[in-house]
Design an enzyme around this catalytic site. Structure first.
Site, short mmCIF file in Angstrom:
data_model
loop_
_atom_site.label_atom_id
_atom_site.label_comp_id
_atom_site.label_asym_id
_atom_site.label_seq_id
_atom_site.Cartn_x
_atom_site.Cartn_y
_atom_site.Cartn_z
N SER A 22 0.81 -1.22 0.00
CA SER A 22 0.00 0.00 0.00
C SER A 22 0.85 1.28 0.00
O SER A 22 1.90 1.36 0.64
CB SER A 22 -0.89 0.01 1.24
OG SER A 22 -1.52 1.27 1.36
N SER A 24 -0.51 4.05 1.12
CA SER A 24 -1.10 4.91 2.16
C SER A 24 -0.10 5.31 3.25
O SER A 24 -0.09 6.47 3.66
CB SER A 24 -2.33 4.25 2.76
OG SER A 24 -3.34 4.18 1.80
N SER A 69 -9.04 -2.01 4.93
CA SER A 69 -9.23 -2.42 3.54
C SER A 69 -9.57 -3.89 3.49
O SER A 69 -9.86 -4.51 4.52
CB SER A 69 -7.99 -2.05 2.71
OG SER A 69 -8.32 -2.12 1.33
N LYS A 73 -13.54 -4.65 5.11
CA LYS A 73 -14.38 -3.45 4.98
C LYS A 73 -15.83 -3.64 5.44
O LYS A 73 -16.44 -2.71 5.93
CB LYS A 73 -14.37 -2.95 3.53
CG LYS A 73 -13.12 -2.19 3.15
CD LYS A 73 -13.23 -1.65 1.74
CE LYS A 73 -12.16 -0.63 1.45
NZ LYS A 73 -12.32 0.02 0.15
N ASP A 109 -14.10 6.59 -0.04
CA ASP A 109 -13.86 6.36 -1.48
C ASP A 109 -14.80 7.21 -2.33
O ASP A 109 -14.40 7.80 -3.33
CB ASP A 109 -14.05 4.88 -1.83
CG ASP A 109 -12.87 4.03 -1.40
OD1 ASP A 109 -11.75 4.55 -1.34
OD2 ASP A 109 -13.08 2.83 -1.12
N GLY A 133 -19.73 -1.31 -12.78
CA GLY A 133 -19.16 -1.89 -11.56
C GLY A 133 -19.98 -1.61 -10.33
O GLY A 133 -20.55 -0.52 -10.16
N TYR A 236 -5.55 3.15 -11.29
CA TYR A 236 -4.44 4.11 -11.38
C TYR A 236 -3.10 3.45 -11.69
O TYR A 236 -2.08 4.13 -11.79
CB TYR A 236 -4.34 4.99 -10.13
CG TYR A 236 -4.31 4.25 -8.83
CD1 TYR A 236 -3.13 3.75 -8.31
CD2 TYR A 236 -5.48 4.07 -8.11
CE1 TYR A 236 -3.12 3.07 -7.11
CE2 TYR A 236 -5.48 3.40 -6.90
CZ TYR A 236 -4.30 2.90 -6.41
OH TYR A 236 -4.29 2.22 -5.22
P1 NAD Z 1 -14.40 -5.45 -6.34
O1 NAD Z 1 -13.77 -6.80 -6.50
O2 NAD Z 1 -15.12 -5.12 -5.10
O3 NAD Z 1 -15.43 -5.23 -7.59
C1 NAD Z 1 -15.07 -5.56 -8.90
C2 NAD Z 1 -16.13 -5.06 -9.88
O4 NAD Z 1 -15.64 -5.30 -11.22
C3 NAD Z 1 -17.47 -5.79 -9.81
O5 NAD Z 1 -18.51 -4.91 -10.14
C4 NAD Z 1 -17.33 -6.87 -10.89
O6 NAD Z 1 -18.58 -7.30 -11.39
C5 NAD Z 1 -16.54 -6.11 -11.93
N1 NAD Z 1 -15.76 -6.98 -12.82
C6 NAD Z 1 -14.75 -7.80 -12.48
N2 NAD Z 1 -14.23 -8.40 -13.57
C7 NAD Z 1 -14.92 -7.91 -14.63
C8 NAD Z 1 -14.86 -8.14 -16.04
N3 NAD Z 1 -13.99 -8.98 -16.58
N4 NAD Z 1 -15.72 -7.47 -16.82
C9 NAD Z 1 -16.62 -6.60 -16.30
N5 NAD Z 1 -16.73 -6.34 -14.97
C10 NAD Z 1 -15.89 -7.00 -14.15
O7 NAD Z 1 -13.23 -4.41 -6.62
P2 NAD Z 1 -13.15 -2.87 -6.13
O8 NAD Z 1 -12.47 -2.81 -4.84
O9 NAD Z 1 -14.48 -2.25 -6.30
O10 NAD Z 1 -12.13 -2.28 -7.23
C11 NAD Z 1 -12.56 -2.04 -8.56
C12 NAD Z 1 -11.55 -1.14 -9.25
O11 NAD Z 1 -11.53 0.13 -8.61
C13 NAD Z 1 -10.14 -1.65 -9.21
O12 NAD Z 1 -9.53 -1.38 -10.44
C14 NAD Z 1 -9.47 -0.84 -8.13
O13 NAD Z 1 -8.09 -0.65 -8.35
C15 NAD Z 1 -10.19 0.46 -8.27
N6 NAD Z 1 -10.24 1.26 -7.02
C16 NAD Z 1 -9.71 2.49 -7.08
C17 NAD Z 1 -9.75 3.31 -5.96
C18 NAD Z 1 -9.16 4.68 -6.04
O14 NAD Z 1 -9.05 5.35 -5.00
N7 NAD Z 1 -8.82 5.16 -7.21
C19 NAD Z 1 -10.32 2.84 -4.77
C20 NAD Z 1 -10.88 1.55 -4.76
C21 NAD Z 1 -10.81 0.75 -5.90
#
Ligand code: NAD
Length: 293
Positions: A22, A24, A69, A73, A109, A133, A236
């Site tokens: 991380s 963070s 995390s 969560k 978030d 998503g 990112y």
């Molecule tokens: P998660 O596992 O909780 O959710 C994953 C989501 O992606 C679900 O909706 C799932 O259905 C979908 N998914 C997975 N594989 C897929 C595919 N092949 N086709 C279509 N949809 C698909 O994950 P999360 O924690 O919500 O993270 C999701 C993304 O957000 C990641 O890329 C993560 O890096 C990013 N994220 C970024 C931040 C930030 O601060 N920028 C914070 C949290 C998460």
């Protein structure tokens, strides 16, 4: 940095597993040092099994709080004393604040996402969003956008393990906010295209675009996008995803990765613990100067 730690240093944790990768701790410790705040932020390997003991330790050791995390969560919620309304609606907590033994759970978030748009002077309140998503990130974004006044959210997801969560998000938004939310399967390509065409912002909150799916994008046809819309990828790493490349090819002016959201979710937590504004520009420069979009 060592010189500023003493007997009065206030501890903030990060409880998750795996977590050693991380950013963070680097982000928060540099922000504390920059502002001369006597805090320290440390990452701890905590699975669901260790979680009750770790949460108790926040009270016992007089820690100011912690980030939470995966995989903790949701599991952390029954262990807390209070929940911020947004965290309650999202059903997840990423930040705990300890006020004299009373632990309150927050989710930053979604506010981080909204703040990252504010930072760019972009306002999606009163407008329509299409969101792919409904995992942790998608849920937090949808709920906070609805709470903040986004008028309509069209959510797309696979009919996978997250579909039930997507249904729940739509029901929560429609019951508890003025926003109108709808849910569609990602298989409905015509609907996907027409909803994006009618939106001010398209946000991808799936993991598609990052490892191991770094060569993929849910949208491969640039004609899905208008030049005057916002395209936001929560990923990112890499800094420029396939989706972002396609949006840029379409001439979209406002194309973002998830870096701003990541920094701002940290800044929101920083403010909750310290009452101070994180020096976001300084941290961005320090951590990501060589990798800006
Ligand atoms: P998660 O596992 O909780 O959710 C994953 C989501 O992606 C679900 O909706 C799932 O259905 C979908 N998914 C997975 N594989 C897929 C595919 N092949 N086709 C279509 N949809 C698909 O994950 P999360 O924690 O919500 O993270 C999701 C993304 O957000 C990641 O890329 C993560 O890096 C990013 N994220 C970024 C931040 C930030 O601060 N920028 C914070 C949290 C998460």
């Amino acid at each position: 940095m060592v010189e500023r730690l003493d007997g009065h240093t206030i501890l903030i944790g990060l409880m998750a597993y795996p977590i050693r990768h991380s950013m963070s701790p680097t982000m928060h410790n540099n922000a504390f040092a920059k502002l001369g705040l006597n805090y320290a932020y440390l990452a701890f390997d905590v699975t669901n099994k260790e979680l009750p003991g770790a949460i108790d330790a926040i009270r016992t050791l007089g820690m100011r709080g912690s980030n939470i995390s995966m995989p903790n969560k949701q599991k952390v919620i029954p262990l807390l004393d209070k929940l911020d309304p947004a965290a309650e609606m999202v059903g997840a907590v990423n930040t705990i604040v300890n006020d004299n033994g009373v632990l309150t759970g927050y989710t930053t978030d979604g506010t981080g996402f909204m703040q990252s748009l504010d930072d760019e002077n972009l306002d999606i309140r009163g407008k329509k969003m299409t969101l792919a998503g409904a995992g942790g990130a998608g849920t937090a974004i949808a709920i906070q956008a609805a709470l903040d006044g986004v008028k309509e959210i069209s959510i797309f997801n696979l009919k996978d393990a997250h579909w039930e969560q997507a249904k729940k998000n739509v029901a929560t938004i429609n019951a508890q906010t003025k926003c109108k939310a709808t849910l569609h399967s990602l298989d409905e390509q015509d609907k996907y295209r027409s909803e994006i065409a009618a939106s001010a912002i398209y946000c991808d909150a799936t993991g598609v675009g990052m490892k191991p799916l770094q060569d993929q994008s849910l949208i491969t046809d640039p004609s899905f996008f208008r030049q005057d819309m916002i395209v936001f990828d929560t990923v990112y790493a890499p800094r420029e995803t396939k989706l972002m490349q396609i949006a840029k090819k379409a001439g979209v002016k406002h194309v973002f990765n998830g870096l701003g959201m990541m920094l701002e979710q940290g800044a929101q937590a920083f403010k909750l613990w310290t009452g101070e504004d994180m020096p976001v520009d300084y941290i961005h420069e320090l951590l990501f100067a060589d990798a800006s979009k």
